[in-house]
Motif scaffolding. Sequence first.
Motif, PDB file in Angstrom:
ATOM      1  N   PRO A 116       0.824  -1.219   0.000  1.00 27.56           N
ATOM      2  CA  PRO A 116       0.000   0.000   0.000  1.00 27.56           C
ATOM      3  C   PRO A 116       0.849   1.256   0.000  1.00 27.56           C
ATOM      4  CG  PRO A 116       0.014  -1.014   2.165  1.00 27.56           C
ATOM      5  CD  PRO A 116       0.738  -1.960   1.268  1.00 27.56           C
ATOM      6  N   PRO A 124      -0.793   7.169   5.035  1.00 32.29           N
ATOM      7  CA  PRO A 124      -1.783   6.682   4.059  1.00 32.29           C
ATOM      8  C   PRO A 124      -2.444   7.843   3.310  1.00 32.29           C
ATOM      9  CG  PRO A 124      -2.708   6.604   6.262  1.00 32.29           C
ATOM     10  CD  PRO A 124      -1.288   7.073   6.420  1.00 32.29           C
ATOM     11  N   SER A 126      -3.785   8.156   0.480  1.00 31.18           N
ATOM     12  CA  SER A 126      -5.024   7.890  -0.249  1.00 31.18           C
ATOM     13  C   SER A 126      -6.257   7.955   0.642  1.00 31.18           C
ATOM     14  CB  SER A 126      -4.952   6.510  -0.910  1.00 31.18           C
ATOM     15  OG  SER A 126      -4.629   5.514   0.041  1.00 31.18           O
ATOM     16  N   GLU A 127      -6.058   7.919   1.974  1.00 33.13           N
ATOM     17  CA  GLU A 127      -7.189   7.979   2.896  1.00 33.13           C
ATOM     18  C   GLU A 127      -7.438   9.379   3.428  1.00 33.13           C
ATOM     19  OE1 GLU A 127      -6.745   5.183   6.054  1.00 33.13           O
ATOM     20  OE2 GLU A 127      -6.491   3.462   4.729  1.00 33.13           O
ATOM     21  N   TYR A 193       1.547   1.530   9.041  1.00 37.44           N
ATOM     22  CA  TYR A 193       0.334   2.319   8.833  1.00 37.44           C
ATOM     23  C   TYR A 193       0.289   3.390   9.915  1.00 37.44           C
ATOM     24  CZ  TYR A 193      -4.641   3.476   8.422  1.00 37.44           C
ATOM     25  OH  TYR A 193      -5.837   4.141   8.264  1.00 37.44           O
ATOM     26  N   TYR A 231      -2.862  -7.178   2.948  1.00 37.91           N
ATOM     27  CA  TYR A 231      -3.064  -6.490   1.669  1.00 37.91           C
ATOM     28  C   TYR A 231      -2.561  -7.402   0.565  1.00 37.91           C
ATOM     29  CZ  TYR A 231      -2.568  -2.624  -1.764  1.00 37.91           C
ATOM     30  OH  TYR A 231      -2.650  -1.800  -2.862  1.00 37.91           O
ATOM     31  N   SER A 308      -9.933  -1.466  -1.430  1.00 40.86           N
ATOM     32  CA  SER A 308      -8.597  -1.077  -1.878  1.00 40.86           C
ATOM     33  C   SER A 308      -7.928  -0.134  -0.880  1.00 40.86           C
ATOM     34  CB  SER A 308      -8.662  -0.419  -3.259  1.00 40.86           C
ATOM     35  OG  SER A 308      -9.489   0.725  -3.233  1.00 40.86           O
ATOM     36  N   LEU A 309      -8.714   0.433   0.029  1.00 37.12           N
ATOM     37  CA  LEU A 309      -8.208   1.241   1.136  1.00 37.12           C
ATOM     38  C   LEU A 309      -8.397   0.476   2.433  1.00 37.12           C
ATOM     39  CD1 LEU A 309      -9.619   4.772   0.210  1.00 37.12           C
ATOM     40  CD2 LEU A 309      -7.335   3.868  -0.228  1.00 37.12           C
ATOM     41  N   CYS A 312     -11.970   3.234   5.106  1.00 39.46           N
ATOM     42  CA  CYS A 312     -12.725   4.169   4.278  1.00 39.46           C
ATOM     43  C   CYS A 312     -14.185   4.144   4.728  1.00 39.46           C
ATOM     44  CB  CYS A 312     -12.591   3.800   2.792  1.00 39.46           C
ATOM     45  SG  CYS A 312     -13.148   2.132   2.367  1.00 39.46           S
TER      46      CYS A 312
END
Length: 405
Positions: A116, A124, A126-127, A193, A231, A308-309, A312
């Motif tokens: 990821p 992260p 993308s979040e 993370y 993942y 994919s997250l 979310c």
Amino acid sequence: MTEPPAKKACLGADCENPAGDLQCPTCLKLGIKDSFFCSQDCFKRNWNEHKATHKTAQGKLANGILSSLMTPKVVSEPDPATGHFNPFPNFNYTGPLRPVYPLSPMRKVPKSIKRPDYAETGIPKSERFLNRNKFDILDQAGQDAMRKVCRLGREVLDIIAAEVRPGVTTDYLDEVCHKATIERNSYPSPLNYNHFPKSFCSSVNEVICHGIPDQRVLLDGDIINLDVSIYHEGYHADLNETYYVGDKAKADPDSVRVVEAARECLDEAAKLIKPGTLIREFGNVIEKHAKTKDCSVIRTYCGHGVNSLFHCPPNVPHYAKNKAVGECKPGMTFTIEPMIALGKYRDVTWPDNWTSTTIDGKRTAQFEHTYLVTETGVEVLTARLPTSPGGPVPMPGMENGTAAA
């Protein structure tokens, strides 16, 4: 791994409303964070109890939460025989559990394994800018990918659970998790993370969630939550269960009561999953069942969307009368993961900024599945197998649901 809801619970005693933007002005001056109330009236009603927090922060009380607000600077000296030490000796722990350091080095993941976006940076990205009210609906390819990664996640959890016994360390269990995940060409989702240092979360006794695997040896009589997330090929799985360590734990009525209550709360909530069910309804069922077992529901952390997250929308609170938005729709994948406590529902975080414990040091248990909403109901993507370790345990002194002779 859990995700906190968008809003904190109100600090008012027994207040079930979410906190608004009203924060205690004295707490702000003293540097006390997250001191929110739902209304001015609620703040006034709770003033006499709440002001004890200010005295603690000013050093006027011997017992309180000051040490949970500031990371101690003093570090225990390593034990000459083992090299182990408590990194936060001045922290006011709420229960008997203590961290046992040093932590082992962060484990490596082969470069050939897809990872990821936070694997290298710990952030992260993308979040960070998600629309919290927009829920992902997976197409057939996405659903199949989730089925695969969740099957692998179940395999990993079962491998770790088979190693749970008195005498092993949680760091050893982390090594088992890491190896099993890598063998499945997968990345352990918790690793780095938001800078989490390990490959899964191990939460013992009074730890609610996010326990960091360390050098502590499991004892006969402990209960432990193993929270596994992996993942694989662009998708995350997320699941956890609480297990009894040794026969002594299975013979302790309080341990069995809280573990089985948590297991049953998840089962009761899952019965509601189908198209059209409101996300807020899960908390009503969970808290209702928890109260029948004389247990409370932790409010700080919630279930979440996962695909994919790692985390979310939607947020899935576990307590009653919550204000979660949205409803279940076919193609959604999310977790429900109630944390149930023997005592109070409030929590305290250790100075490692991860380990969350009950405020009164009483035991807590958690169970989690990743679910897929189908056209007709639900598919439990992380369902237990006939060979899965663990499973329900009767109350001590009970046999087949009736009192033993």
